[in-house]
Scaffold this motif. Sequence first.
Motif, PDB file in Angstrom:
ATOM      1  N   ASN A 110      31.192  20.692 -19.018  1.00 10.52           N
ATOM      2  CA  ASN A 110      32.411  20.251 -18.340  1.00 10.52           C
ATOM      3  C   ASN A 110      33.035  21.407 -17.577  1.00 10.52           C
ATOM      4  N   HIS A 111      33.724  21.057 -16.506  1.00 16.33           N
ATOM      5  CA  HIS A 111      34.427  22.059 -15.717  1.00 16.33           C
ATOM      6  C   HIS A 111      35.482  21.345 -14.898  1.00 16.33           C
TER       7      HIS A 111
ATOM      8  N   SER B  37      32.727  26.359 -26.173  1.00 17.62           N
ATOM      9  CA  SER B  37      32.930  25.012 -26.705  1.00 17.62           C
ATOM     10  C   SER B  37      34.331  24.956 -27.277  1.00 17.62           C
ATOM     11  N   TYR B  38      35.096  23.959 -26.845  1.00 20.77           N
ATOM     12  CA  TYR B  38      36.440  23.713 -27.366  1.00 20.77           C
ATOM     13  C   TYR B  38      36.305  22.700 -28.489  1.00 20.77           C
TER      14      TYR B  38
ATOM     15  N   TYR C 115      39.651  22.468 -17.645  1.00 14.48           N
ATOM     16  CA  TYR C 115      38.833  23.351 -18.476  1.00 14.48           C
ATOM     17  C   TYR C 115      38.956  24.783 -17.974  1.00 14.48           C
TER      18      TYR C 115
ATOM     19  N   LYS D 268      33.758  26.995 -18.310  1.00 14.74           N
ATOM     20  CA  LYS D 268      32.726  25.964 -18.443  1.00 14.74           C
ATOM     21  C   LYS D 268      32.510  25.678 -19.922  1.00 14.74           C
ATOM     22  N   GLU D 269      32.600  24.399 -20.265  1.00 11.93           N
ATOM     23  CA  GLU D 269      32.522  24.008 -21.663  1.00 11.93           C
ATOM     24  C   GLU D 269      31.248  23.240 -21.962  1.00 11.93           C
TER      25      GLU D 269
ATOM     26  N   ARG E  87      42.631  28.173 -23.411  1.00  6.42           N
ATOM     27  CA  ARG E  87      42.246  26.835 -23.844  1.00  6.42           C
ATOM     28  C   ARG E  87      43.207  25.812 -23.273  1.00  6.42           C
ATOM     29  N   GLN E  88      42.730  24.612 -23.115  1.00  2.64           N
ATOM     30  CA  GLN E  88      43.551  23.508 -22.631  1.00  2.64           C
ATOM     31  C   GLN E  88      44.520  23.054 -23.710  1.00  2.64           C
TER      32      GLN E  88
END
Length: 172
Positions: A86-87, A132-133, A91, A94-95, A158-159
């Motif tokens: 994800n991006h 990785s979140y 984010y 990049k996750e 972090r989001q």
Amino acid sequence: MPVTVPMIPTLATKRLILRSPAEGDFPAYAALMASTRSEGMGGPYDMRAAWGMFCHDIACWPLFGHGALMMDLRATGQCVGQVGINHGPLYPEKELGWMLYGDFEGHGYATEAAAALRAWAGRTLGPGGLVSYVDPRNSASIRVAERLGAVPDPQAPRQDPDDLVFRHPVVA
């Protein structure tokens, strides 16, 4: 300026085929996102929000050159979940993320798929790292991140301020 749509790869592991998402994958995706299992991802979500997230997973391919892939069992062709990079504005980095449907947790599929996509990213996207979140209550995803060799990075942006951030080793 015209957008060049990159080829979405198909990756194979010992037990899985990782392939492009298709419209027929949405019902299982929406069911997961509507369930309490999606709480660690900000859910549960209604169908409209789930559709937006599903489309985001696909839209990342032409926007960033990476995105989501569905996980199919080689033996049966059954879709067991999704793995993706994800991006975008939600984010900070990049996750590398994963999710499994139904009773498919505990078989190592998420680890196998995430390792394959991370290796592809190292070969294709270059040396930039992935994070990785993970919701701190999601012990299964914490174990996946640890099995992948990712380490906690408490200083990472972090989001969601409550998320744990696991930094993956750079794979070339």
